[in-house]
Design a protein around this motif. Structure first.
Motif, short mmCIF file in Angstrom:
data_model
loop_
_atom_site.label_atom_id
_atom_site.label_comp_id
_atom_site.label_asym_id
_atom_site.label_seq_id
_atom_site.Cartn_x
_atom_site.Cartn_y
_atom_site.Cartn_z
N UNK A 75 38.76 50.56 38.46
CA UNK A 75 39.21 49.29 39.02
C UNK A 75 38.05 48.34 39.32
N UNK A 76 36.82 48.77 39.11
CA UNK A 76 35.65 47.94 39.40
C UNK A 76 35.32 47.06 38.20
N UNK A 77 35.33 45.76 38.42
CA UNK A 77 35.00 44.80 37.36
C UNK A 77 33.49 44.81 37.11
N UNK A 78 33.09 45.04 35.87
CA UNK A 78 31.66 45.10 35.55
C UNK A 78 31.06 43.70 35.39
N UNK A 79 31.88 42.70 35.18
CA UNK A 79 31.40 41.33 35.04
C UNK A 79 31.56 40.60 36.38
N UNK A 80 30.96 41.17 37.42
CA UNK A 80 31.06 40.59 38.77
C UNK A 80 29.71 40.69 39.46
N UNK A 130 34.47 34.45 34.32
CA UNK A 130 34.23 35.86 34.69
C UNK A 130 34.81 36.08 36.08
N UNK A 131 34.99 37.32 36.42
CA UNK A 131 35.48 37.68 37.76
C UNK A 131 34.27 37.79 38.69
N UNK A 132 33.55 36.70 38.85
CA UNK A 132 32.32 36.70 39.63
C UNK A 132 32.50 37.27 41.03
N UNK A 133 33.59 36.92 41.70
CA UNK A 133 33.76 37.23 43.11
C UNK A 133 34.57 38.49 43.39
N UNK A 134 34.79 39.33 42.37
CA UNK A 134 35.50 40.59 42.59
C UNK A 134 34.75 41.38 43.66
N UNK A 135 35.35 41.99 44.61
CA UNK A 135 36.77 42.22 44.92
C UNK A 135 37.38 41.17 45.84
N UNK A 136 36.63 40.15 46.23
CA UNK A 136 37.19 39.12 47.10
C UNK A 136 38.24 38.28 46.39
N UNK A 137 38.00 38.01 45.10
CA UNK A 137 38.93 37.24 44.29
C UNK A 137 38.91 37.84 42.89
N UNK A 138 40.05 38.31 42.41
CA UNK A 138 40.12 39.01 41.12
C UNK A 138 40.28 38.08 39.93
N UNK A 139 40.54 36.81 40.17
CA UNK A 139 40.74 35.87 39.07
C UNK A 139 39.42 35.49 38.41
#
Length: 195
Positions: A75-80, A130-139
């Motif tokens: 569940x961890x976005x690598x592009x963050x 990109x999902x820069x702010x994952x996990x604060x914002x997933x968009x």
């Protein structure tokens, strides 16, 4: 998604131009040594690996699943930015292993972080965010989405200028991070007043 070679070349040419400029004088004066070459190779290795780190899952998925999915580990976005800490940790470890100095380890960490961020910026340009702010914002967030539109589509001239300044400022910050780190490794630039 740009191919891995594009990410490495983007990083090397953006940051490498500075290194080439700094090395040109000593090279032509024959002042470079084997130790300098090892230092440069370490920087190329850390920078190249760090810029490829967001796509690490593509290697796993191509062999195990037969696809190029690469944007998450579980569940961890690598592009963050959160996953960017893995590049910073890698840079810290590599810098400390090579120099045994905490200040150079910190500079190598900054250098690795800037390499990681060049990957995100290039994917942002190519894929529209990109999902820069994952996990604060997933968009997905795009720093460059409005730059290729007109004033009307951007919501007016002031909005267009604000987004353009932010976009260019992000690229500027990444390059300045790399320059700051390179300064610690002997890539110095100075101004001498004309006489």
């Amino acid at each position: 998604m740009p191919y891995p070679v594009a990410h490495v070349l983007f990083f090397l040419f953006c940051v490498g131009a500075v290194a080439i400029y700094a090395l040109a004088g000593p090279f032509f004066r024959r002042e470079l040594s084997f130790k300098d070459a090892r230092k440069l190779l370490l920087l190329v290795f850390v920078g190249s690996l760090s810029t490829l780190l967001p796509d690490i899952m593509a290697v796993y998925n191509i062999f195990v699943n037969g696809n190029l999915d690469h944007c998450s580990i579980g569940s961890i976005m690598t592009h963050s930015l959160l996953f960017g800490f893995s590049a910073v940790l890698f840079g810290t470890f590599a810098g400390y292993a090579a120099y045994r100095e905490s200040s150079k380890a910190a500079s190598m960490a900054i250098f690795a972080g800037s390499a990681f961020l060049t990957h995100l910026l290039l994917d942002d340009i190519a894929e529209g965010g990109c999902a820069y702010l994952y996990p604060l914002y997933n968009g997905r967030i795009s720093l460059f989405s409005i730059m290729d539109t007109g004033f009307a589509e951007a919501g007016g001239l002031l909005n267009y200028l604000a987004v353009s300044i932010v976009s260019v400022f992000c690229v500027f910050i990444v390059i300045m991070m790399a320059l700051f780190a390179l300064n610690k490794f002997g890539f110095e630039f100075g101004y001498g007043a004309e006489k």
